[in-house]
Design a protein around this motif. Structure first.
Motif, PDB file in Angstrom:
ATOM      1  N   LYS A  33      12.426   5.147  -8.794  1.00 20.90           N
ATOM      2  CA  LYS A  33      11.597   5.912  -9.722  1.00 20.90           C
ATOM      3  C   LYS A  33      10.123   5.880  -9.354  1.00 20.90           C
ATOM      4  O   LYS A  33       9.381   6.806  -9.651  1.00 20.90           O
ATOM      5  N   ASN A  34       9.671   4.799  -8.718  1.00 15.84           N
ATOM      6  CA  ASN A  34       8.247   4.671  -8.428  1.00 15.84           C
ATOM      7  C   ASN A  34       7.843   5.248  -7.079  1.00 15.84           C
ATOM      8  O   ASN A  34       6.727   5.046  -6.633  1.00 15.84           O
ATOM      9  N   THR A  35       8.725   5.995  -6.424  1.00 13.82           N
ATOM     10  CA  THR A  35       8.400   6.631  -5.154  1.00 13.82           C
ATOM     11  C   THR A  35       7.468   7.815  -5.410  1.00 13.82           C
ATOM     12  O   THR A  35       7.767   8.669  -6.242  1.00 13.82           O
ATOM     13  N   SER A  36       6.344   7.835  -4.694  1.00 14.25           N
ATOM     14  CA  SER A  36       5.378   8.923  -4.901  1.00 14.25           C
ATOM     15  C   SER A  36       5.942  10.237  -4.365  1.00 14.25           C
ATOM     16  O   SER A  36       6.838  10.254  -3.510  1.00 14.25           O
ATOM     17  N   GLU A  37       5.398  11.329  -4.857  1.00 14.10           N
ATOM     18  CA  GLU A  37       5.856  12.653  -4.451  1.00 14.10           C
ATOM     19  C   GLU A  37       5.607  12.893  -2.967  1.00 14.10           C
ATOM     20  O   GLU A  37       6.414  13.528  -2.288  1.00 14.10           O
TER      21      GLU A  37
END
Length: 140
Positions: free
Chosen positions: A16-20
């Motif tokens: 979920k915390n993976t940046s775009e």
């Protein structure tokens, strides 16, 4: 790309915390991987993910030259969100105290220029009008 690298990319993509930005780089690498079909063209990849073709070229070039770790690692500028703010919590509290306090004689209300001058007197260091404006805009 090896199967282990592909599994690693899928795992990172599911977090979920993976940046775009990193997610887009991973999608590009997966689409361009010749070992795991179907392989897409630059135009197909660009239209599927809403990314420009030069971005795809840069990601592929970085992967070829520097490897997987360098491609999915974000390099942040020191001047971005990590830069030290002039208006920290202590200064913000003092600014709100002054802005909510009595107005100087001869004025009907506080202006940004008046607040700037008053804060310069109180803190012994100048704070720009823009910093004061952003701080007051943030607190409603």
């Amino acid at each position: 790309m090896t199967d282990d690298e592909l599994k690693r990319l899928n795992k990172i993509l599911r977090q979920k915390n993976t940046s775009e930005t990193v997610a887009n780089r991973i999608r590009i690498l997966k689409d361009m991987d010749a070992n795991h079909p179907p392989v897409k063209t630059y135009k197909q990849c660009a239209s599927d993910h809403g990314i420009s073709e030069p971005t795809i070229t840069n990601v592929v070039k970085k992967f070829v030259n520097e490897g997987l770790d360098a491609t999915i690692k974000l390099k942040r500028s020191v001047n971005s969100d990590n830069a030290q703010r002039k208006v920290d919590g202590r200064v913000e509290a003092k600014l709100l105290e002054v802005a909510c306090g009595p107005v100087p004689e001869g004025h009907s209300r506080w202006t940004l220029r008046l607040l700037e001058a008053q804060m310069k007197i109180i803190l012994d260091e100048p704070i720009s009008r823009e910093a004061i404006r952003r701080t007051l805009k943030k607190t409603t």
